[in-house]
Write a protein that holds these residues in place. Sequence first.
Motif, mmCIF file in Angstrom:
data_model
loop_
_atom_site.group_PDB
_atom_site.id
_atom_site.type_symbol
_atom_site.label_atom_id
_atom_site.label_comp_id
_atom_site.label_asym_id
_atom_site.label_seq_id
_atom_site.Cartn_x
_atom_site.Cartn_y
_atom_site.Cartn_z
ATOM 1 N N GLY A 125 18.979 54.088 30.163
ATOM 2 C CA GLY A 125 20.287 54.668 30.427
ATOM 3 C C GLY A 125 20.971 53.804 31.464
ATOM 4 N N TRP A 126 22.289 53.776 31.443
ATOM 5 C CA TRP A 126 23.012 53.009 32.453
ATOM 6 C C TRP A 126 24.372 53.662 32.659
ATOM 7 C CZ3 TRP A 126 27.655 50.282 32.072
ATOM 8 C CH2 TRP A 126 28.191 50.171 30.783
ATOM 9 N N GLY A 127 25.019 53.273 33.745
ATOM 10 C CA GLY A 127 26.331 53.834 34.013
ATOM 11 C C GLY A 127 27.051 53.083 35.111
ATOM 12 N N PHE A 128 28.238 53.581 35.411
ATOM 13 C CA PHE A 128 29.089 52.984 36.438
ATOM 14 C C PHE A 128 29.768 54.120 37.179
ATOM 15 C CE2 PHE A 128 33.374 51.747 37.733
ATOM 16 C CZ PHE A 128 33.085 50.660 38.546
ATOM 17 N N ARG A 129 29.924 53.956 38.481
ATOM 18 C CA ARG A 129 30.674 54.928 39.265
ATOM 19 C C ARG A 129 31.437 54.206 40.359
ATOM 20 N NH1 ARG A 129 25.626 55.073 41.189
ATOM 21 N NH2 ARG A 129 25.389 54.842 43.424
ATOM 22 N N ARG A 130 32.471 54.834 40.848
ATOM 23 C CA ARG A 130 33.235 54.299 41.973
ATOM 24 C C ARG A 130 32.870 55.071 43.228
ATOM 25 N NH1 ARG A 130 36.479 50.501 40.432
ATOM 26 N NH2 ARG A 130 37.619 50.618 38.487
ATOM 27 N N ASN A 131 32.887 54.360 44.349
ATOM 28 C CA ASN A 131 32.733 54.960 45.661
ATOM 29 C C ASN A 131 33.853 54.363 46.505
ATOM 30 O OD1 ASN A 131 31.855 56.239 47.968
ATOM 31 N ND2 ASN A 131 30.221 54.766 48.364
ATOM 32 N N GLY A 132 34.993 55.037 46.534
ATOM 33 C CA GLY A 132 36.168 54.460 47.170
ATOM 34 C C GLY A 132 36.601 53.260 46.341
ATOM 35 N N GLU A 133 36.763 52.109 46.989
ATOM 36 C CA GLU A 133 37.138 50.894 46.270
ATOM 37 C C GLU A 133 35.942 50.182 45.658
ATOM 38 O OE1 GLU A 133 39.699 48.179 48.256
ATOM 39 O OE2 GLU A 133 40.938 49.776 49.101
ATOM 40 N N CYS A 134 34.744 50.537 46.097
ATOM 41 C CA CYS A 134 33.532 49.875 45.600
ATOM 42 C C CYS A 134 33.158 50.398 44.219
ATOM 43 C CB CYS A 134 32.373 50.109 46.561
ATOM 44 S SG CYS A 134 32.638 49.373 48.182
ATOM 45 N N GLY A 135 32.423 49.570 43.472
ATOM 46 C CA GLY A 135 31.893 49.966 42.174
ATOM 47 C C GLY A 135 30.389 49.825 42.183
ATOM 48 N N CYS A 136 29.708 50.709 41.470
ATOM 49 C CA CYS A 136 28.252 50.638 41.371
ATOM 50 C C CYS A 136 27.851 50.732 39.910
ATOM 51 C CB CYS A 136 27.592 51.761 42.164
ATOM 52 S SG CYS A 136 25.780 51.756 42.012
ATOM 53 N N THR A 137 27.132 49.729 39.442
ATOM 54 C CA THR A 137 26.556 49.742 38.104
ATOM 55 C C THR A 137 25.068 49.994 38.273
ATOM 56 O OG1 THR A 137 28.189 48.115 37.378
ATOM 57 C CG2 THR A 137 26.265 48.434 35.959
ATOM 58 N N TRP A 138 24.514 50.887 37.460
ATOM 59 C CA TRP A 138 23.096 51.209 37.553
ATOM 60 C C TRP A 138 22.478 51.204 36.157
ATOM 61 C CZ3 TRP A 138 21.533 55.344 34.735
ATOM 62 C CH2 TRP A 138 22.497 56.303 34.400
ATOM 63 N N VAL A 139 21.158 50.987 36.134
ATOM 64 C CA VAL A 139 20.405 51.051 34.889
ATOM 65 C C VAL A 139 19.002 51.557 35.211
ATOM 66 C CG1 VAL A 139 19.568 48.646 34.964
ATOM 67 C CG2 VAL A 139 19.788 49.804 32.755
ATOM 68 N N GLU A 140 18.448 52.314 34.289
ATOM 69 C CA GLU A 140 17.059 52.745 34.395
ATOM 70 C C GLU A 140 16.270 52.008 33.325
ATOM 71 O OE1 GLU A 140 17.138 57.019 34.241
ATOM 72 O OE2 GLU A 140 18.089 57.139 36.219
ATOM 73 N N VAL A 141 15.105 51.488 33.739
ATOM 74 C CA VAL A 141 14.328 50.644 32.827
ATOM 75 C C VAL A 141 12.832 50.839 33.093
ATOM 76 C CG1 VAL A 141 14.495 48.625 34.348
ATOM 77 C CG2 VAL A 141 14.094 48.286 31.928
ATOM 78 N N MET A 142 12.049 50.800 32.006
ATOM 79 C CA MET A 142 10.591 50.927 32.128
ATOM 80 C C MET A 142 9.991 49.605 32.571
ATOM 81 S SD MET A 142 9.498 53.528 29.144
ATOM 82 C CE MET A 142 10.316 52.687 27.834
ATOM 83 N N THR A 143 8.951 49.711 33.419
ATOM 84 C CA THR A 143 8.396 48.508 34.038
ATOM 85 C C THR A 143 6.881 48.482 34.108
ATOM 86 O OG1 THR A 143 8.603 49.574 36.178
ATOM 87 C CG2 THR A 143 10.417 48.129 35.500
#
Length: 164
Positions: A125-143
Motif C-alpha cells: 500500500g502507498w499514499g501521499f499526504r500534506r503537512n502544511g506546505e510539506c508533502g509525505c509519500t509513504w509505502v508499506e513493503v514486505m522485507t
Amino acid sequence: MGHVAPTPGDGAVSGRPLAKLSLPGKPQSVAVARREVRKALADAGHDDAEDAVLLLSEMVSNAVLHTRSRHAGGRVLVEVFEIDVGLVRLEVTDEGAQGVPHVSRPDCDRTDGRGLWLLDELGKGWGFRRNGECGCTWVEVMTRTECVRAASRTDLCTRDWPSP
C-alpha cells in the motif's frame, strides 16, 4: 523557505522506528538514503529488503527532483518503521510541490516516470499526504524472505485464473 518537519504517518504509525535521516535535497542523498536504510533493515533482521530499498530510492529521487527540497538549503526526511513481522513502512517527507503525485503508465521510450508505478506494483500500500506546505509519500513493503514467499504463494492461490 522552511525545512522539512517530522510528520506522523497518515494516522498514527504504530511500530518500531528503525531509521530517521534528514538529508540535503540533492541527488547524492539518494545513495546515502539507500545505504543507511539497507543497513538499518539488515540490522533489524529484514533479510529481503531489496524491494524496500528500490522503492525508497524512487521516493527520495522524486523528492530531490520534483519538489522544493531541491532548492538551496532544502531537506528531505526519511523515516523507516517496522509495523509488523516482515513489514516496514518507508516515509519520505519533502518541502512540497505543486500538485499531488499520481501514478502514470510507464512509457517504454522514456527512462523516467516509473517511480510511483513501482510503489503501486511492489508495495502492499502507498499514499501521499500534506503537512502544511510539506508533502509525505509513504509505502508499506514486505522485507523478510519467509513473508515475501508466503505472500507470493497466497497471491498465486487467490488469483482469478482464466478457465481452461
